[in-house]
Write a protein that holds these residues in place. Structure first.
Motif, PDB file in Angstrom:
ATOM      1  N   THR A  22      36.889  52.162  45.566  1.00  0.00           N
ATOM      2  CA  THR A  22      38.111  52.481  44.816  1.00  0.00           C
ATOM      3  C   THR A  22      39.177  51.399  44.964  1.00  0.00           C
ATOM      4  OG1 THR A  22      38.868  53.821  46.704  1.00  0.00           O
ATOM      5  CG2 THR A  22      37.738  54.966  44.904  1.00  0.00           C
ATOM      6  N   ASN A  23      39.257  50.754  46.113  1.00  0.00           N
ATOM      7  CA  ASN A  23      40.246  49.700  46.296  1.00  0.00           C
ATOM      8  C   ASN A  23      39.937  48.488  45.421  1.00  0.00           C
ATOM      9  OD1 ASN A  23      41.768  51.111  48.244  1.00  0.00           O
ATOM     10  ND2 ASN A  23      40.396  50.450  49.889  1.00  0.00           N
ATOM     11  N   ARG A  24      38.665  48.120  45.354  1.00  0.00           N
ATOM     12  CA  ARG A  24      38.286  47.000  44.504  1.00  0.00           C
ATOM     13  C   ARG A  24      38.507  47.339  43.027  1.00  0.00           C
ATOM     14  NH1 ARG A  24      32.481  46.013  45.240  1.00  0.00           N
ATOM     15  NH2 ARG A  24      32.810  44.360  43.692  1.00  0.00           N
ATOM     16  N   GLU A  25      38.210  48.596  42.667  1.00  0.00           N
ATOM     17  CA  GLU A  25      38.407  48.996  41.280  1.00  0.00           C
ATOM     18  C   GLU A  25      39.892  48.930  40.906  1.00  0.00           C
ATOM     19  OE1 GLU A  25      36.471  52.185  38.314  1.00  0.00           O
ATOM     20  OE2 GLU A  25      37.332  53.063  40.125  1.00  0.00           O
ATOM     21  N   LEU A  26      40.770  49.366  41.810  1.00  0.00           N
ATOM     22  CA  LEU A  26      42.208  49.297  41.550  1.00  0.00           C
ATOM     23  C   LEU A  26      42.658  47.847  41.417  1.00  0.00           C
ATOM     24  CD1 LEU A  26      44.963  50.629  41.260  1.00  0.00           C
ATOM     25  CD2 LEU A  26      45.142  50.652  43.758  1.00  0.00           C
ATOM     26  N   GLU A  27      42.118  46.988  42.270  1.00  0.00           N
ATOM     27  CA  GLU A  27      42.450  45.564  42.191  1.00  0.00           C
ATOM     28  C   GLU A  27      42.046  44.986  40.834  1.00  0.00           C
ATOM     29  OE1 GLU A  27      40.787  41.336  43.979  1.00  0.00           O
ATOM     30  OE2 GLU A  27      40.416  43.192  45.107  1.00  0.00           O
ATOM     31  N   TYR A  28      40.849  45.338  40.373  1.00  0.00           N
ATOM     32  CA  TYR A  28      40.374  44.833  39.088  1.00  0.00           C
ATOM     33  C   TYR A  28      41.220  45.378  37.927  1.00  0.00           C
ATOM     34  CZ  TYR A  28      36.225  43.299  41.675  1.00  0.00           C
ATOM     35  OH  TYR A  28      35.370  42.702  42.557  1.00  0.00           O
ATOM     36  N   HIS A  29      41.647  46.635  38.051  1.00  0.00           N
ATOM     37  CA  HIS A  29      42.509  47.216  37.019  1.00  0.00           C
ATOM     38  C   HIS A  29      43.820  46.443  36.919  1.00  0.00           C
ATOM     39  CE1 HIS A  29      40.864  50.778  35.098  1.00  0.00           C
ATOM     40  NE2 HIS A  29      40.259  51.105  36.225  1.00  0.00           N
ATOM     41  N   LYS A  30      44.386  46.099  38.057  1.00  0.00           N
ATOM     42  CA  LYS A  30      45.649  45.363  38.055  1.00  0.00           C
ATOM     43  C   LYS A  30      45.480  43.985  37.434  1.00  0.00           C
ATOM     44  CE  LYS A  30      47.757  47.702  42.011  1.00  0.00           C
ATOM     45  NZ  LYS A  30      48.251  47.553  43.409  1.00  0.00           N
ATOM     46  N   ARG A  31      44.329  43.378  37.669  1.00  0.00           N
ATOM     47  CA  ARG A  31      44.079  42.061  37.092  1.00  0.00           C
ATOM     48  C   ARG A  31      43.828  42.151  35.582  1.00  0.00           C
ATOM     49  NH1 ARG A  31      39.691  39.552  41.236  1.00  0.00           N
ATOM     50  NH2 ARG A  31      39.615  37.901  39.644  1.00  0.00           N
ATOM     51  N   GLU A  32      43.312  43.290  35.135  1.00  0.00           N
ATOM     52  CA  GLU A  32      42.978  43.468  33.721  1.00  0.00           C
ATOM     53  C   GLU A  32      44.181  43.949  32.898  1.00  0.00           C
ATOM     54  OE1 GLU A  32      40.314  43.685  30.349  1.00  0.00           O
ATOM     55  OE2 GLU A  32      40.048  42.805  32.344  1.00  0.00           O
ATOM     56  N   PHE A  33      44.985  44.856  33.503  1.00  0.00           N
ATOM     57  CA  PHE A  33      46.068  45.491  32.760  1.00  0.00           C
ATOM     58  C   PHE A  33      47.412  45.201  33.437  1.00  0.00           C
ATOM     59  CE2 PHE A  33      42.270  48.253  32.394  1.00  0.00           C
ATOM     60  CZ  PHE A  33      41.997  48.038  31.057  1.00  0.00           C
ATOM     61  N   SER A  34      48.264  44.503  32.761  1.00  0.00           N
ATOM     62  CA  SER A  34      49.534  44.064  33.349  1.00  0.00           C
ATOM     63  C   SER A  34      50.453  45.231  33.684  1.00  0.00           C
ATOM     64  CB  SER A  34      50.243  43.095  32.398  1.00  0.00           C
ATOM     65  OG  SER A  34      50.509  43.724  31.157  1.00  0.00           O
ATOM     66  N   TRP A  35      50.349  46.348  32.945  1.00  0.00           N
ATOM     67  CA  TRP A  35      51.265  47.467  33.172  1.00  0.00           C
ATOM     68  C   TRP A  35      51.032  48.160  34.515  1.00  0.00           C
ATOM     69  CZ3 TRP A  35      47.985  51.559  33.555  1.00  0.00           C
ATOM     70  CH2 TRP A  35      46.799  51.514  32.809  1.00  0.00           C
ATOM     71  N   LEU A  36      49.925  47.816  35.226  1.00  0.00           N
ATOM     72  CA  LEU A  36      49.687  48.408  36.544  1.00  0.00           C
ATOM     73  C   LEU A  36      50.397  47.650  37.664  1.00  0.00           C
ATOM     74  CD1 LEU A  36      45.909  49.425  36.470  1.00  0.00           C
ATOM     75  CD2 LEU A  36      47.860  50.930  36.827  1.00  0.00           C
TER      76      LEU A  36
END
Length: 250
Positions: free
Chosen positions: A235-249
């Motif tokens: 889950t931590n890696r997934e959150l990191e990838y989300h932040k890299r993909e979506f600026s609004w995070l």
């Protein structure tokens, strides 16, 4: 004072989002007393269950000791509406649970056969599950919203020139770490090996046990697409990838 306010807030949220009294009633009615007092089965708003004709829900003592919960009708604002109901019907059959299990808002689950779930199994909103034969699910499984799992067809059919009985049900087996994309259908006889990905909107209707781990299948009907890919389960890696993909995070 702060601790007291936090406790009051927690109680308020519990009564607002969950069916607290129904949860207590159901656990003590259908589970052994040593399990029921820990309330391992939790009902959320607009969620209920029907247990009839000898139907059973059996939780392993190990999962209860680990404080794993069965969440029925869990609300997450993920492809669901406030008005949708969640119904678990166990009539004649048995639901075996060996770990955390979630049926999200709007799921309809009908068990007249045997359904076995490992640890950390999640059915997304509006899934439809019909187990009249047998379904075996491993650990860490994600089944996305509006997916159907049917181990039996709804009606019998026969050959026009050869009338007679033709079986309509076969067991379904889903290995550990499998991810089934939204609006897919899993039909009688399906076997998915560990770490299989099913593409969205697929009709899976055969045994894929000969495939290697980390395979992806998809299509109508589903076929092998590629290998060497897996869902990110950390889950931590997934959150990191989300932040890299979506600026609004950020």
């Amino acid at each position: 004072m702060k601790k007291l306010l936090n406790k009051v807030r927690a109680i308020f949220i519990a009564f607002k989002t969950k069916r607290v009294l129904y949860t207590i009633y159901f656990n003590f009615k259908y589970l052994p007393i040593h399990q029921a007092k820990l309330l391992p089965i939790i009902f959320y708003k607009h969620a209920y269950a029907t247990i009839s004709n000898g139907g059973k829900i059996i939780l392993s003592d190990d999962m209860v000791a680990r404080n794993c919960k069965v969440h029925i009708g869990m609300h997450t604002l993920d492809f669901e509406y406030q008005c949708e109901k969640t119904h678990l019907n166990v009539s004649y059959g048995t639901l075996f649970v060996n770990g955390k299990l979630e049926f999200r808002r709007g799921c309809i689950i009908d068990i007249k056969g045997t359904m076995e779930c490992g640890n950390d199994v999640l059915f997304g909103p509006r899934c439809r599950v019909r187990v009249h034969n047998k379904a075996s699910l491993g650990d860490y499984i994600r089944i996305a919203h509006e997916t159907q799992l049917f181990d039996s067809n709804f009606h019998f059919s026969e050959k026009v020139d050869e009338p007679g009985f033709y079986p309509i049900s076969k067991p379904i087996t889903i290995g550990s770490y499998c991810w089934v994309g939204n609006r897919s259908t899993l039909s009688p006889g399906v076997v998915l090996p560990d770490y299989t990905i099913v593409a969205s909107n697929s009709l899976v209707n055969k045994d894929f046990s000969s495939l290697a781990k980390y395979s992806t299948v998809g299509g109508v009907p589903a076929k092998f697409l590629r290998e060497g890919y897996t869902r990110v389960w950390d889950t931590n890696r997934e959150l990191e990838y989300h932040k890299r993909e979506f600026s609004w995070l950020r």
